[in-house]
Design a protein around this motif. Structure first.
Motif, mmCIF file in Angstrom:
data_model
loop_
_atom_site.group_PDB
_atom_site.id
_atom_site.type_symbol
_atom_site.label_atom_id
_atom_site.label_comp_id
_atom_site.label_asym_id
_atom_site.label_seq_id
_atom_site.Cartn_x
_atom_site.Cartn_y
_atom_site.Cartn_z
ATOM 1 N N MET A 53 22.164 -4.041 5.660
ATOM 2 C CA MET A 53 23.335 -2.773 5.441
ATOM 3 C C MET A 53 24.799 -3.399 5.029
ATOM 4 N N SER A 54 25.348 -2.814 4.289
ATOM 5 C CA SER A 54 26.616 -3.408 3.932
ATOM 6 C C SER A 54 27.346 -1.949 3.824
ATOM 7 N N ASP A 55 28.927 -2.336 3.467
ATOM 8 C CA ASP A 55 29.753 -1.345 3.528
ATOM 9 C C ASP A 55 29.404 -0.315 2.379
ATOM 10 N N SER A 56 28.706 -0.663 1.402
ATOM 11 C CA SER A 56 28.495 0.255 0.321
ATOM 12 C C SER A 56 26.960 0.612 0.141
ATOM 13 N N SER A 57 25.949 -0.040 0.679
ATOM 14 C CA SER A 57 24.565 0.180 0.166
ATOM 15 C C SER A 57 23.549 -0.079 1.678
ATOM 16 N N LEU A 58 22.531 0.482 1.411
ATOM 17 C CA LEU A 58 21.258 0.090 2.190
ATOM 18 C C LEU A 58 20.273 -0.607 1.175
ATOM 19 N N VAL A 59 19.597 -1.828 1.741
ATOM 20 C CA VAL A 59 18.861 -2.564 0.911
ATOM 21 C C VAL A 59 17.307 -2.297 1.693
ATOM 22 N N PHE A 60 16.326 -2.113 0.547
ATOM 23 C CA PHE A 60 15.020 -1.995 1.014
ATOM 24 C C PHE A 60 14.419 -3.576 0.456
ATOM 25 N N ARG A 61 13.365 -3.975 1.004
ATOM 26 C CA ARG A 61 12.804 -5.298 0.482
ATOM 27 C C ARG A 61 11.242 -4.887 0.447
ATOM 28 N N ILE A 62 10.782 -5.595 -0.902
ATOM 29 C CA ILE A 62 9.293 -5.607 -1.198
ATOM 30 C C ILE A 62 8.830 -7.139 -1.031
ATOM 31 N N SER A 63 7.884 -7.169 -0.493
ATOM 32 C CA SER A 63 7.253 -8.486 -0.404
ATOM 33 C C SER A 63 5.936 -8.551 -0.933
ATOM 34 N N VAL A 64 5.532 -9.814 -1.803
ATOM 35 C CA VAL A 64 4.451 -10.036 -2.501
ATOM 36 C C VAL A 64 4.049 -11.509 -2.225
ATOM 37 N N LYS A 65 2.857 -11.763 -1.596
ATOM 38 C CA LYS A 65 2.365 -12.962 -1.519
ATOM 39 C C LYS A 65 1.597 -13.213 -2.793
ATOM 40 N N THR A 66 1.980 -14.336 -3.515
ATOM 41 C CA THR A 66 1.188 -14.762 -4.646
ATOM 42 C C THR A 66 0.450 -16.110 -4.759
ATOM 43 N N LEU A 67 -0.054 -16.477 -5.800
ATOM 44 C CA LEU A 67 -0.390 -17.762 -6.067
ATOM 45 C C LEU A 67 0.699 -18.641 -6.035
ATOM 46 N N PRO A 68 0.391 -19.934 -5.588
ATOM 47 C CA PRO A 68 1.478 -20.931 -5.914
ATOM 48 C C PRO A 68 2.417 -21.185 -7.128
ATOM 49 N N ALA A 69 3.557 -21.039 -7.220
ATOM 50 C CA ALA A 69 4.422 -21.229 -8.293
ATOM 51 C C ALA A 69 4.438 -19.912 -9.242
ATOM 52 N N GLN A 70 3.851 -18.717 -8.832
ATOM 53 C CA GLN A 70 3.762 -17.643 -9.473
ATOM 54 C C GLN A 70 4.610 -16.480 -9.243
ATOM 55 N N GLN A 71 5.597 -17.034 -8.129
ATOM 56 C CA GLN A 71 6.490 -15.853 -7.359
ATOM 57 C C GLN A 71 7.611 -15.192 -8.476
ATOM 58 N N ALA A 72 8.006 -16.074 -9.269
ATOM 59 C CA ALA A 72 8.802 -15.700 -10.223
ATOM 60 C C ALA A 72 8.570 -14.506 -11.161
ATOM 61 N N ALA A 73 7.311 -14.816 -11.784
ATOM 62 C CA ALA A 73 6.641 -13.890 -12.784
ATOM 63 C C ALA A 73 6.305 -12.627 -12.256
ATOM 64 N N VAL A 74 5.696 -12.715 -10.835
ATOM 65 C CA VAL A 74 5.456 -11.299 -9.888
ATOM 66 C C VAL A 74 6.762 -10.447 -9.861
ATOM 67 N N ALA A 75 7.890 -11.388 -9.345
ATOM 68 C CA ALA A 75 9.057 -10.598 -9.276
ATOM 69 C C ALA A 75 9.688 -9.995 -10.633
ATOM 70 N N ARG A 76 9.724 -10.549 -11.704
ATOM 71 C CA ARG A 76 10.043 -10.101 -12.859
ATOM 72 C C ARG A 76 9.400 -8.930 -13.192
ATOM 73 N N GLU A 77 8.048 -8.647 -12.905
ATOM 74 C CA GLU A 77 7.228 -7.618 -13.166
ATOM 75 C C GLU A 77 7.637 -6.484 -12.329
ATOM 76 N N LEU A 78 7.687 -7.021 -10.980
ATOM 77 C CA LEU A 78 8.033 -5.864 -9.926
ATOM 78 C C LEU A 78 9.440 -5.273 -10.349
ATOM 79 N N ARG A 79 10.395 -6.125 -10.591
ATOM 80 C CA ARG A 79 11.618 -5.403 -11.258
ATOM 81 C C ARG A 79 11.674 -4.339 -12.023
#
Length: 329
Positions: free
Chosen positions: A287-313
């Protein structure tokens, strides 16, 4: 009166100890062969002659060399069998939440275990060869009546001197051995070893070769590595924070993010190849003075977290646009 001095005889030269007397060596070999049951057995098979002990000693030395080679081959076969069995052992899967096991994570873990087993097997084979052949050489020297006690003393002194002069090298080798046995990292892992951060390209007992994001190659001595941060071991995790305004319908946002996460999990291109577990949609993470932040967490294969994060965005942005929900600044 003239007195003539009588000439004194010139002393004859005495033999020096630096030369080897062949007759003495032959006599010592004969005596040694007589006291050796194996050599004596070969002597009994030969004609009664003066050269029989020498031939029997030569045959004994040949037998020692052949036995050493046979033992070396047997030891190498045993090591190869143990290493092959260790590399092919099944996965436990204890680090996964779900019972399903993806083919990608199995293949990756199997290759990693195989590389580590082969490296350890190579070290064990070299150590076994040195021990077996070293023992054989000492035995042959003893059969040749060469005193090995002074030789061992000299080797010990030289070893101590080299140990003091090569402390860093010994430290690197010991650290490399424990690093391999504990499987701290392997080829292809993205690691932070303090001195450098990058992808592991080669691992030896002395140095680890890394390549950073700029393409620079780093050679880090194993003895200088005091801590290791491995981003590629077992699994990785991709996070995505979604900030929304305070006046946004929070229940609708959470439902929308859960639907995006389910769609990503149901996508066969990701579920079978990249994603390990079903994505989690947390509540309000910050929580900040201007927004509320939701978080999505995905467990991936090693070193694949960046590719999954880009697709999720991309998927989250498209879903928010369709629902008319704006992201907070």
């Amino acid at each position: 009166m003239l007195v003539l001095a009588t000439p004194t005889p010139t002393p004859s030269p005495t033999p020096t100890g630096g030369l080897v007397d062949p007759d003495k060596v032959v006599n010592e070999m004969t005596v040694a062969c007589t006291g050796d049951p194996i050599c004596s057995a070969f002597t009994d098979l030969l004609p009664r002659a003066g050269w029989a002990p020498l031939v029997a000693t030569t045959i004994t030395i040949a037998v020692i060399v052949i036995i050493a080679l046979l033992i070396r081959n047997v030891v190498h076969r045993l090591i190869n069998r143990v290493i092959t069995r260790a590399a092919a052992s099944p996965l436990t899967g204890r680090w996964r939440k779900t019972a399903a096991v993806t083919d990608g994570i199995d293949a990756l873990m199997h290759e990693r275990r195989k590389q580590r087993a082969e490296t350890i097997g190579s070290v064990l084979r070299h150590v076994g060869t040195i021990v077996i052949f070293g023992t054989a050489v000492l035995t042959v020297l003893e059969k040749l009546t060469i005193p090995i006690a002074p030789l061992l003393t000299s080797v010990g002194i030289v070893g101590v001197a080299l140990g003091f002069g090569a402390q860093e090298l010994v430290k690197d080798f010991i650290a490399g051995m424990f690093m391999l046995l504990e499987d701290q990292y392997g080829v292809g892992d993205v690691v932070d070893v303090g001195a450098a951060i990058g992808t592991v390209e080669a691992v030896t007992l002395r140095v680890t070769r890394l390549r950073d994001a700029d393409g620079r190659v780093w050679y880090v001595r194993n003895g200088t590595i005091t801590r290791v941060g491995n981003e590629s071991q077992g699994w990785s995790r991709a996070y995505l924070d979604v900030p929304v305004a305070y006046d946004t319908d929070l229940a609708a946002v959470r439902t929308l993010l859960a639907r995006v996460a389910d769609e990503l999990w149901d996508d066969g291109d990701y579920r079978e190849k990249v994603i390990v577990d079903k994505p989690d949609v947390f509540g309000v993470e910050q929580m900040s003075d201007s927004s509320l932040v939701f978080r999505i967490s995905v467990k991936t294969l090693p070193a694949q977290q960046a590719a999954v994060a880009r697709e999720l965005r991309l998927r989250v942005k498209s879903a928010l646009d369709e629902a008319g929900i704006a992201l907070a600044a």
